[in-house]
Motif scaffolding. Structure first.
Motif, PDB file in Angstrom:
ATOM      1  N   GLY A  65       5.150  12.579   9.752  1.00  0.00           N
ATOM      2  CA  GLY A  65       4.583  12.519  10.941  1.00  0.00           C
ATOM      3  C   GLY A  65       3.517  13.311  11.269  1.00  0.00           C
ATOM      4  O   GLY A  65       2.303  13.004  11.053  1.00  0.00           O
TER       5      GLY A  65
ATOM      6  N   ILE B  82      -3.927  14.028   0.665  1.00  0.00           N
ATOM      7  CA  ILE B  82      -3.840  12.965   1.168  1.00  0.00           C
ATOM      8  C   ILE B  82      -2.670  11.976   0.131  1.00  0.00           C
ATOM      9  O   ILE B  82      -1.682  10.810   0.393  1.00  0.00           O
ATOM     10  CB  ILE B  82      -4.691  12.161   0.218  1.00  0.00           C
ATOM     11  CG1 ILE B  82      -6.334  12.469   1.566  1.00  0.00           C
ATOM     12  CG2 ILE B  82      -5.022  10.399   0.274  1.00  0.00           C
ATOM     13  CD1 ILE B  82      -7.522  12.372   1.236  1.00  0.00           C
TER      14      ILE B  82
ATOM     15  N   MET C 180       1.890  14.217   7.904  1.00  0.00           N
ATOM     16  CA  MET C 180       0.719  13.224   7.446  1.00  0.00           C
ATOM     17  C   MET C 180      -0.631  13.481   8.308  1.00  0.00           C
ATOM     18  O   MET C 180      -1.283  13.078   7.738  1.00  0.00           O
ATOM     19  CB  MET C 180       1.056  11.829   7.526  1.00  0.00           C
ATOM     20  CG  MET C 180       3.208  11.705   6.561  1.00  0.00           C
ATOM     21  SD  MET C 180       3.229   9.786   7.108  1.00  0.00           S
ATOM     22  CE  MET C 180       2.554   8.511   7.171  1.00  0.00           C
ATOM     23  N   LEU C 181      -0.494  12.980   9.363  1.00  0.00           N
ATOM     24  CA  LEU C 181      -1.564  12.953  10.096  1.00  0.00           C
ATOM     25  C   LEU C 181      -2.945  14.080   9.894  1.00  0.00           C
ATOM     26  O   LEU C 181      -4.079  13.703  10.010  1.00  0.00           O
ATOM     27  CB  LEU C 181      -1.238  13.638  11.438  1.00  0.00           C
ATOM     28  CG  LEU C 181      -2.513  12.975  12.725  1.00  0.00           C
ATOM     29  CD1 LEU C 181      -2.479  11.695  12.533  1.00  0.00           C
ATOM     30  CD2 LEU C 181      -1.794  13.563  13.957  1.00  0.00           C
TER      31      LEU C 181
ATOM     32  N   ALA D 215       0.447  12.678   1.871  1.00  0.00           N
ATOM     33  CA  ALA D 215       0.578  11.982   3.208  1.00  0.00           C
ATOM     34  C   ALA D 215       0.913  10.948   2.626  1.00  0.00           C
ATOM     35  O   ALA D 215       2.010   9.621   3.517  1.00  0.00           O
ATOM     36  CB  ALA D 215      -0.448  11.563   3.461  1.00  0.00           C
ATOM     37  N   TRP D 216       0.901  10.113   1.361  1.00  0.00           N
ATOM     38  CA  TRP D 216       1.184   8.660   0.836  1.00  0.00           C
ATOM     39  C   TRP D 216       2.718   8.931   1.173  1.00  0.00           C
ATOM     40  O   TRP D 216       3.837   7.769   1.279  1.00  0.00           O
ATOM     41  CB  TRP D 216       0.321   8.535   0.043  1.00  0.00           C
ATOM     42  CG  TRP D 216      -0.390   7.897   0.060  1.00  0.00           C
ATOM     43  CD1 TRP D 216      -1.809   7.668  -0.366  1.00  0.00           C
ATOM     44  CD2 TRP D 216      -0.884   6.307   1.017  1.00  0.00           C
ATOM     45  NE1 TRP D 216      -3.066   6.805   0.213  1.00  0.00           N
ATOM     46  CE2 TRP D 216      -1.940   6.052   0.801  1.00  0.00           C
ATOM     47  CE3 TRP D 216      -0.113   5.524   1.596  1.00  0.00           C
ATOM     48  CZ2 TRP D 216      -2.992   5.341   1.010  1.00  0.00           C
ATOM     49  CZ3 TRP D 216      -0.754   4.247   2.002  1.00  0.00           C
ATOM     50  CH2 TRP D 216      -1.931   4.761   1.811  1.00  0.00           C
TER      51      TRP D 216
ATOM     52  N   PHE E 287      -3.700  13.013   5.689  1.00  0.00           N
ATOM     53  CA  PHE E 287      -4.629  12.222   5.392  1.00  0.00           C
ATOM     54  C   PHE E 287      -5.919  12.105   6.871  1.00  0.00           C
ATOM     55  O   PHE E 287      -6.571  11.818   6.360  1.00  0.00           O
ATOM     56  CB  PHE E 287      -4.200  10.827   6.330  1.00  0.00           C
ATOM     57  CG  PHE E 287      -3.829  10.603   6.898  1.00  0.00           C
ATOM     58  CD1 PHE E 287      -4.619   9.668   7.359  1.00  0.00           C
ATOM     59  CD2 PHE E 287      -2.518  10.223   7.143  1.00  0.00           C
ATOM     60  CE1 PHE E 287      -4.145   9.036   9.046  1.00  0.00           C
ATOM     61  CE2 PHE E 287      -1.770   9.695   9.059  1.00  0.00           C
ATOM     62  CZ  PHE E 287      -3.229   8.849   9.189  1.00  0.00           C
ATOM     63  N   ARG E 288      -6.518  12.687   7.480  1.00  0.00           N
ATOM     64  CA  ARG E 288      -7.178  12.924   8.252  1.00  0.00           C
ATOM     65  C   ARG E 288      -8.111  14.562   7.736  1.00  0.00           C
ATOM     66  O   ARG E 288      -9.630  14.340   7.707  1.00  0.00           O
ATOM     67  CB  ARG E 288      -6.937  13.518   9.032  1.00  0.00           C
ATOM     68  CG  ARG E 288      -6.238  11.976  10.542  1.00  0.00           C
ATOM     69  CD  ARG E 288      -6.125  12.620  11.667  1.00  0.00           C
ATOM     70  NE  ARG E 288      -6.953  12.319  12.509  1.00  0.00           N
ATOM     71  CZ  ARG E 288      -6.828  12.207  13.806  1.00  0.00           C
ATOM     72  NH1 ARG E 288      -6.872  12.625  14.739  1.00  0.00           N
ATOM     73  NH2 ARG E 288      -8.138  11.481  14.077  1.00  0.00           N
ATOM     74  N   GLN E 289      -7.844  14.817   6.350  1.00  0.00           N
ATOM     75  CA  GLN E 289      -8.830  16.223   5.519  1.00  0.00           C
ATOM     76  C   GLN E 289      -8.874  15.105   4.355  1.00  0.00           C
ATOM     77  O   GLN E 289      -8.141  14.442   3.906  1.00  0.00           O
ATOM     78  CB  GLN E 289      -7.600  17.252   4.939  1.00  0.00           C
ATOM     79  CG  GLN E 289      -6.945  17.874   5.888  1.00  0.00           C
ATOM     80  CD  GLN E 289      -7.970  18.783   7.228  1.00  0.00           C
ATOM     81  OE1 GLN E 289      -8.770  19.236   6.624  1.00  0.00           O
ATOM     82  NE2 GLN E 289      -7.419  18.723   8.610  1.00  0.00           N
TER      83      GLN E 289
ATOM     84  N   GLY F  45       4.457   8.678   3.728  1.00  0.00           N
ATOM     85  CA  GLY F  45       4.243   7.415   4.594  1.00  0.00           C
ATOM     86  C   GLY F  45       6.041   6.986   3.327  1.00  0.00           C
ATOM     87  O   GLY F  45       6.395   5.775   4.515  1.00  0.00           O
TER      88      GLY F  45
ATOM     89  N   GLN G 122       0.533  -1.023   0.369  1.00  0.00           N
ATOM     90  CA  GLN G 122      -0.406   0.036   0.023  1.00  0.00           C
ATOM     91  C   GLN G 122       0.825   1.163   0.384  1.00  0.00           C
ATOM     92  O   GLN G 122       0.694   2.304  -0.828  1.00  0.00           O
ATOM     93  CB  GLN G 122      -1.259   0.016   1.517  1.00  0.00           C
ATOM     94  CG  GLN G 122      -2.243  -0.939   1.246  1.00  0.00           C
ATOM     95  CD  GLN G 122      -3.179  -0.641   0.885  1.00  0.00           C
ATOM     96  OE1 GLN G 122      -3.702   0.621   0.478  1.00  0.00           O
ATOM     97  NE2 GLN G 122      -3.826  -1.028  -0.808  1.00  0.00           N
ATOM     98  N   VAL G 123       1.647   1.088   0.741  1.00  0.00           N
ATOM     99  CA  VAL G 123       2.556   2.112   1.051  1.00  0.00           C
ATOM    100  C   VAL G 123       3.524   2.931  -0.191  1.00  0.00           C
ATOM    101  O   VAL G 123       3.261   3.933  -0.753  1.00  0.00           O
ATOM    102  CB  VAL G 123       3.294   2.458   2.160  1.00  0.00           C
ATOM    103  CG1 VAL G 123       5.061   4.424   2.352  1.00  0.00           C
ATOM    104  CG2 VAL G 123       2.278   2.576   3.513  1.00  0.00           C
TER     105      VAL G 123
END
Lengths: 296, 332, 306
Positions: free
Chosen positions: C261, C276, C264-265, C279-280, C268-270, C283, C57-58
């Motif tokens: 981190g 997003i 990312m937090l 964020a990938w 990816f929470r938006q 990661g 996935q990452v």
């Protein structure tokens, strides 16, 4: 002991072993026929064991008679323990170990296709160098094997019988619930013998069973072995020549074959004969040298 | 002792120069201070957080704080005006950690048995490294992949299956199954604590004496019987210790839980619905918190510290005792 | 030869069935053993499959947005916008991890030397025990404690959020790992070597710095790298100490610091695709850093064993 087929093949000199007597012996006692006492029980034919590229023991051939005690002696590193472990396929558990040749038990090759090593070990029990009772009660130690076999009832009788057979009952009958580890070394070893007997084998292999014990405990085990020989075929590996002389009917002498070019030490069988003969009138000079203490 | 020889050039006298003689005691002091830093840091951390959190404990009472169920945050800078009951968060933390343990322990035992007893030699090292790699993945990455893949493709569908069975009648397993829930948080925790429990299990299984295993094999035990009747019982306390270590990790894991638990104040009875946990509350609300609320978060932190500390101390004592016993046996 | 002991008895053991004839019970047990082998293999898959999914996935999602632009620019102001990158976070993560290593490595090595010189001392065992316990302290609690000790103005030092506070929390997390792994490595140094140095008239500090530590160097490096990898992957304590930033921050104190981190937090929470995507890639960067470091560490460890 006229059925003895002790073949002292001097493999040092690269003589091709002729397997004829072994085959005869094996065929004489094919399953179903009535074997005579002291008939061949286990026949070892050209057995070699390798650990990777290293050959631990090479081309061993001899027969083990039924209901007698056969001792394997020799200097350390001569492969006698390794050989003993081929008889109940314990070497299968060592990663990288390969066994070649045939070990015939009651006329059946135990390394044949379709033979379950677990079944072999149920028939051919083993007692180890260091007493190794499980950290369980005396009772549970003896009942361990039968329980594996699905026996849940009438264990009391079997436990008592096995402990009696191992000459331990009188000492432990009042403390069966105590840990097996609470016993003295000699008692622990007899507990291990009782544990092996409880699975109802007809061959018991003993790998230096007294090396961790004091002389008195050793004597008791030796008496027990002589007593058990009426019911069981016993093969014992020992460092102690006196012990071999005291208890065994047959003695096989192993030695180390040095290959100086390849820097390899391989165990080979020198000879096997009546214990009396080995100790008084050995046919191979190396045996005599070892027994008289000039080498070893 | 200032005989002239001490001052001899090159320090030829047996006393050596004063500077040189003082070097070693100084060196030892430096080492001792460094070693003590661990204890000092631990003490400083717990004392400072406890002092900061004290107003909250003082208002609610320690018992009231631990068992209260109402958490409404005040906005004061100087006094405690809201009400702070931590039970929903403690409950959430304990619940997801216990579920994670239930999943992870049997899996870890299985992996360790396979690695030590069944795997061919050449596969052992890669297998060990792969499981250890799970421990190296940052928890933010677990949180992210949990949110965008696992909860959607795996956990919620599996949860739905469970809720559809007769088990779904039990409130604990009843639907609807939501994506962010105790269930999702527990599942990610199970994966995250797998490596440490597996590592401890591998170690304790490897310490079972070969003699004992051989004795069982020689009596005609099968491989599974040796594993289940000799290796696992012999390693029982080590497994318990590893489990407690895993539990400690699960209790303290923050981001994966913060992202996946759903963060609602209502304590729901079903695992398939959202809840909250101690670490999640701290991570999710700190940035917008007023001073008063920060004290409350510190109080949550102190509570979490003492719970994990107790679990860890018990775990370490068990693990240490196992090693000691094995070490003692080996010297005999 | 006469037969001294073996008197023939009732033939209880003779005429046994062939080895090939297994009892029903024996067959059942063999089947159970085989079945359980399969079950154990499944447990291994239960660990390997999530690992594979995670990495896949990452890598598959992160490879696309991972680019030179991602590494060298900061995020756009809005999460809606695509493009831009995590330069601020990468700088912050490396900066804080570096400072944390500068604090924790010397301290941890010194503590390890102390423990190694007193294998059985009572104080040493207390320290050793609490070091082990400290590895289990939740990282978020470390963040809270550093907040209370360094960041907060009331009772703490009042340094404010920033690089130093973030680095301090990472250092506290790394310290016990450095101590315990280093002690294990120092213990492997043969006693003869130290005796030899003492025999040449070396003092304790000379022996330690010039003989013991160099002899254990490869192993020590492995432990240190693993600890750094662990620190680099931590995010939770930084929420409470570094706080996060969108710009590159070079100050040690006084300004909140960014972290991969944390970015990312937030991203990816938006519900916005741009954030997003980044964020990938973030990661992917973190996995590269942590797994890369741990692979280097393992390779070193393997070489030092030879």
């Amino acid at each position: 002991m006229d059925h003895r087929t002790a073949m002292a093949r001097d493999l040092d000199h690269g003589q091709p072993p002729d397997g004829a007597p072994d085959e005869q012996a094996a065929q004489q006692h094919a399953p179903g026929t009535e074997p005579a006492h002291h008939a061949v029980h286990i026949s070892i034919d050209q057995v070699s064991v390798r650990y990777g590229a290293f050959t631990a023991v090479r081309d061993v051939c001899f027969d083990v008679p039924r209901n007698a005690i056969t001792a394997l002696i020799g200097p350390s590193g001569c492969g006698k323990s390794t050989l003993l472990r081929t008889i109940n396929r314990m070497n299968d558990l060592v990663p990288g170990a390969t066994t070649t040749g045939a070990v015939t038990y009651n006329g059946e090759d135990i390394y044949a296709e379709g033979v379950d090593p677990v079944e072999v070990r149920r028939r051919i029990g083993m007692v180890f160098q260091k007493p190794n009772p499980f950290p369980k009660s005396i009772y549970d130690n003896v009942a361990f094997g039968p329980r594996l076999n699905g026996r849940k009832r009438d264990l009391d009788d079997l436990v008592e019988h096995s402990l009696r057979r191992a000459a331990l009952w009188d000492e432990v009958k009042d403390k069966l619930a105590q840990s097996g580890l609470s016993l003295s070394g000699g008692q622990q070893q007899r507990l291990c013998i009782a544990r092996a007997i409880a699975v109802d084998p007809d061959v018991i292999l003993m790998d230096e069973p007294c090396s961790a014990l004091d002389p008195i405990a050793t004597l008791r085990i030796e008496e027990l072995m002589k007593d058990m020989a009426s019911e069981y075929t016993i093969v014992i590996v020992t460092h102690n020549m006196q012990q071999a002389a005291r208890v065994s009917d047959l003695t096989a002498f192993f030695t180390v074959d040095m290959d100086n070019e390849r820097q390899e030490r391989t165990g080979v069988l020198v000879e096997i004969d009546d214990t009396d003969t080995i100790f008084t009138n050995a046919s191979d000079p190396r045996t005599e040298a070892y027994i008289t203490g000039r080498f070893g | 002792m200032s005989t002239p020889t001490t001052q001899a050039p090159g320090g030829r006298g047996l006393q050596g120069s004063v500077r040189q003689r003082r070097a070693d005691p100084l060196f030892r002091v430096v080492l001792a201070v460094a070693a003590s830093s661990v204890l000092l840091l631990l003490a400083a951390m717990i004392i400072r957080t406890s002092i900061e959190a004290w107003p909250v404990f003082a208002k609610e009472g320690i018992w009231g704080f631990l068992t209260g169920t109402e958490w409404s945050v005040g906005t004061s800078r100087s006094e405690v005006t809201g009400s702070y009951g931590a039970w929903p968060f403690i409950y959430g933390t304990l619940l997801i950690s216990l579920i994670a343990i239930v999943f992870a322990v049997p899996l870890s035992i299985g992996i360790a048995l396979f690695t030590n007893e069944l795997a061919p030699n050449w596969i052992r090292r890669p297998l060990t490294s792969a499981v250890d790699t799970l421990a190296m993945v940052p928890s933010i990455v677990y949180a992210f992949v949990g949110m965008y893949f696992f909860r959607i493709e795996v956990w919620a569908p599996v949860g739905q299956r469970i809720a559809d069975t007769p088990l779904g009648e039990v409130p604990f397993f009843s639907g609807p199954v939501l994506l962010s829930s105790y269930w999702s948080a527990a599942n990610i925790l199970a994966i995250m604590i797998l490596p440490i429990i597996t590592a401890i299990c591998r170690d304790v299984f490897a310490q079972v004496p070969a003699d004992e295993k051989n004795a069982a094999y020689a009596m005609g035990a099968t491989r599974w019987e040796v594993m289940s009747k000799i290796i696992v019982p012999h390693s029982f306390s080590g497994i318990v210790g590893g489990t407690m270590l895993g539990l400690g990790r699960a209790l303290g894991e923050t981001l994966a839980v913060a992202v996946l638990i759903g963060s609602t104040r209502d304590m729901t009875s079903s695992v398939f619905q959202p809840g909250d946990a101690m670490t999640a509350l701290i991570a999710n609300t700190f940035q917008d918190a007023h001073p008063e609320a920060i004290w409350a978060l510190l109080a949550i932190g102190v509570t979490l510290f003492f719970i994990t500390m107790a679990v860890n101390i018990v775990a370490r004592l068990i693990v240490a005792r196992v090693n000691l016993r094995v070490g003692g046996g080996a010297t005999v | 030869m006469s037969t001294p002991t073996s008197t023939p008895t009732a033939a209880t053991h003779e005429n046994r069935p062939s080895l090939l004839v297994t009892s029903p019970n024996g067959r059942r047990r063999a089947r159970i053993s085989q079945l359980m082998t399969g079950v154990l293999l499944l447990t291994v898959l239960a660990a390997l499959v999530p690992l594979a999914i995670l990495l896949w996935q990452v890598i598959s999602n992160g490879w696309g947005p991972f680019s030179w632009e991602f590494l060298t620019t900061v995020e756009p102001l809005s999460y809606r916008d695509t493009g831009g990158g995590y330069l601020a976070g990468i700088v912050g993560t490396l900066y804080m991890t570096g400072v944390a290593a500068l604090i924790s490595v010397p301290l941890g090595l010194a503590a390890a030397v102390y423990l190694n010189e007193r294998p059985k001392g009572r104080y040493a065992s207390v320290v050793r025990f609490f070091t082990d316990v400290m590895t289990g302290v939740p990282s978020v609690f470390v963040g809270l404690a550093v907040y209370a000790l360094l960041v907060s103005g009331s009772g703490g030092l009042g340094l404010g959020f920033g690089t130093l506070a973030g680095a301090a929390s990472l250092a506290i997390i790394m310290l016990p790992i450095v101590v315990r792994s280093s002690e294990e490595m120092l213990r492997l140094v043969p006693a003869d070597l130290k005796q030899a140095a003492f025999g040449l008239g070396a003092r304790q500090w000379q022996t330690t710095l010039k003989v013991t530590l160099p002899a254990a160097a490869p192993g020590l490096t492995t432990g240190v790298i693993l600890a750094v990898a662990r620190g680099a992957g931590e995010t939770a304590p930084l929420i409470l100490t570094a706080l996060g930033a969108r710009e590159v921050v070079l100050r040690l104190t006084g300004a909140p610091q960014a972290d991969i981190g944390l970015l990312m937090l937030d991203g990816f929470r938006q519900p916005f695709e741009g954030g997003i995507q980044r964020a990938w890639a973030g990661g992917f960067t973190l996995i590269l850093i942590t797994l890369g470091l741990s692979i280097i560490a393992r390779a070193l460890a393997r070489r030092s064993q030879i």
